[in-house]
Design a protein around this motif. Structure first.
Motif, PDB file in Angstrom:
ATOM      1  N   ALA A   1       0.832  -1.203   0.000  1.00 44.61           N
ATOM      2  CA  ALA A   1       0.000   0.000   0.000  1.00 44.61           C
ATOM      3  C   ALA A   1       0.867   1.253   0.000  1.00 44.61           C
ATOM      4  O   ALA A   1       0.599   2.213  -0.728  1.00 44.61           O
ATOM      5  N   PHE A   2       1.936   1.251   0.791  1.00 47.16           N
ATOM      6  CA  PHE A   2       2.851   2.400   0.828  1.00 47.16           C
ATOM      7  C   PHE A   2       3.485   2.640  -0.538  1.00 47.16           C
ATOM      8  O   PHE A   2       3.560   3.770  -1.015  1.00 47.16           O
ATOM      9  N   LEU A   3       3.948   1.572  -1.183  1.00 49.78           N
ATOM     10  CA  LEU A   3       4.584   1.713  -2.500  1.00 49.78           C
ATOM     11  C   LEU A   3       3.595   2.230  -3.537  1.00 49.78           C
ATOM     12  O   LEU A   3       3.957   3.047  -4.393  1.00 49.78           O
ATOM     13  N   ALA A   4       2.365   1.770  -3.464  1.00 49.12           N
ATOM     14  CA  ALA A   4       1.353   2.245  -4.407  1.00 49.12           C
ATOM     15  C   ALA A   4       1.066   3.722  -4.200  1.00 49.12           C
ATOM     16  O   ALA A   4       0.953   4.490  -5.162  1.00 49.12           O
ATOM     17  N   VAL A   5       0.976   4.146  -2.948  1.00 45.79           N
ATOM     18  CA  VAL A   5       0.732   5.562  -2.661  1.00 45.79           C
ATOM     19  C   VAL A   5       1.957   6.405  -3.049  1.00 45.79           C
ATOM     20  O   VAL A   5       1.829   7.518  -3.550  1.00 45.79           O
ATOM     21  N   ALA A   6       3.156   5.860  -2.863  1.00 48.57           N
ATOM     22  CA  ALA A   6       4.374   6.582  -3.240  1.00 48.57           C
ATOM     23  C   ALA A   6       4.440   6.809  -4.743  1.00 48.57           C
ATOM     24  O   ALA A   6       5.084   7.756  -5.209  1.00 48.57           O
ATOM     25  N   ALA A   7       3.763   5.955  -5.508  1.00 48.50           N
ATOM     26  CA  ALA A   7       3.727   6.137  -6.960  1.00 48.50           C
ATOM     27  C   ALA A   7       3.093   7.468  -7.329  1.00 48.50           C
ATOM     28  O   ALA A   7       3.417   8.055  -8.361  1.00 48.50           O
ATOM     29  N   ASP A   8       2.207   7.962  -6.479  1.00 49.48           N
ATOM     30  CA  ASP A   8       1.589   9.263  -6.693  1.00 49.48           C
ATOM     31  C   ASP A   8       2.649  10.358  -6.753  1.00 49.48           C
ATOM     32  O   ASP A   8       2.715  11.130  -7.707  1.00 49.48           O
ATOM     33  N   GLY A   9       3.496  10.406  -5.757  1.00 51.37           N
ATOM     34  CA  GLY A   9       4.566  11.414  -5.736  1.00 51.37           C
ATOM     35  C   GLY A   9       5.558  11.215  -6.859  1.00 51.37           C
ATOM     36  O   GLY A   9       6.039  12.183  -7.473  1.00 51.37           O
ATOM     37  N   TYR A  10       5.861   9.969  -7.162  1.00 47.90           N
ATOM     38  CA  TYR A  10       6.804   9.669  -8.242  1.00 47.90           C
ATOM     39  C   TYR A  10       6.250  10.134  -9.582  1.00 47.90           C
ATOM     40  O   TYR A  10       6.970  10.712 -10.397  1.00 47.90           O
ATOM     41  N   ASP A  11       4.976   9.916  -9.807  1.00 46.08           N
ATOM     42  CA  ASP A  11       4.337  10.349 -11.052  1.00 46.08           C
ATOM     43  C   ASP A  11       4.484  11.852 -11.243  1.00 46.08           C
ATOM     44  O   ASP A  11       4.863  12.319 -12.312  1.00 46.08           O
ATOM     45  N   LEU A  12       4.196  12.603 -10.201  1.00 41.61           N
ATOM     46  CA  LEU A  12       4.294  14.066 -10.307  1.00 41.61           C
ATOM     47  C   LEU A  12       5.742  14.519 -10.498  1.00 41.61           C
ATOM     48  O   LEU A  12       6.018  15.450 -11.263  1.00 41.61           O
ATOM     49  N   ALA A  13       6.668  13.858  -9.825  1.00 37.80           N
ATOM     50  CA  ALA A  13       8.077  14.225  -9.968  1.00 37.80           C
ATOM     51  C   ALA A  13       8.588  13.947 -11.377  1.00 37.80           C
ATOM     52  O   ALA A  13       9.309  14.760 -11.965  1.00 37.80           O
ATOM     53  N   VAL A  14       8.195  12.812 -11.938  1.00 39.82           N
ATOM     54  CA  VAL A  14       8.639  12.461 -13.292  1.00 39.82           C
ATOM     55  C   VAL A  14       8.055  13.434 -14.310  1.00 39.82           C
ATOM     56  O   VAL A  14       8.761  13.900 -15.213  1.00 39.82           O
ATOM     57  N   PHE A  15       6.783  13.765 -14.148  1.00 38.19           N
ATOM     58  CA  PHE A  15       6.199  14.719 -15.098  1.00 38.19           C
ATOM     59  C   PHE A  15       6.870  16.080 -14.974  1.00 38.19           C
ATOM     60  O   PHE A  15       7.129  16.746 -15.973  1.00 38.19           O
ATOM     61  N   GLY A  16       7.154  16.488 -13.747  1.00 42.08           N
ATOM     62  CA  GLY A  16       7.861  17.758 -13.557  1.00 42.08           C
ATOM     63  C   GLY A  16       9.238  17.758 -14.193  1.00 42.08           C
ATOM     64  O   GLY A  16       9.663  18.747 -14.791  1.00 42.08           O
TER      65      GLY A  16
END
Length: 143
Positions: free
Chosen positions: A17-32
């Motif tokens: 669950a933590f890794l899945a939620v961390a994907a949220d931050g990773y997605d935004l960082a990669v797009f940025g």
């Protein structure tokens, strides 16, 4: 006291669950990080405003996805919706990576946002439903 899962199983689910939620931050960082390349990609001719709309598509998808998934999780179960949300998000990210146009990138970001929006509420619901029971000893409360 009935406990469906042993502690190591619960920790594994909590980690997932933590890794899945961390994907949220990773997605935004990669797009940025990709934004400067998108702005300089002459074939698409993007402006900062259009890149902002593409970025916002994911946020809009997340808002809709979280509400819809929260309602559906009550009906179909958090575990099913959690797995569906991860799958949906993953497919959406693959579509983002291969999007041939800016418009399709925006649509793919919206689709990925729908799945990502579903990950957070279902991960929390799943982790809480599998949480080992806490008694007064854990809480520091004495009778």
């Amino acid at each position: 006291m009935h406990n469906r899962f042993r502690l190591p199983t619960y920790l594994g689910i909590a980690l997932l669950a933590f890794l899945a939620v961390a994907a949220d931050g990773y997605d935004l960082a990669v797009f940025g990080a990709a934004t400067p390349k998108l702005l300089h990609y002459a074939d698409w001719g993007l402006t900062t405003a259009r890149v902002g709309v593409i970025a916002s598509a994911a946020i809009l998808g997340m808002a809709i996805g979280s509400v819809v998934t929260g309602v559906l999780a009550d009906r179909y179960g958090a575990r099913r919706l959690f797995l569906l949300s991860i799958t949906w998000f993953s497919v959406g990210m693959i579509l983002c990576a291969v999007a041939p146009t800016a418009a399709l990138l925006g649509i793919a970001r919206f689709a990925a946002g729908l799945g990502l929006g579903g990950v957070v509420p279902t991960a929390v619901a799943l982790a809480m439903s599998l949480n080992p029971p806490m008694n007064s000893v854990y809480l520091g409360v004495s009778k």
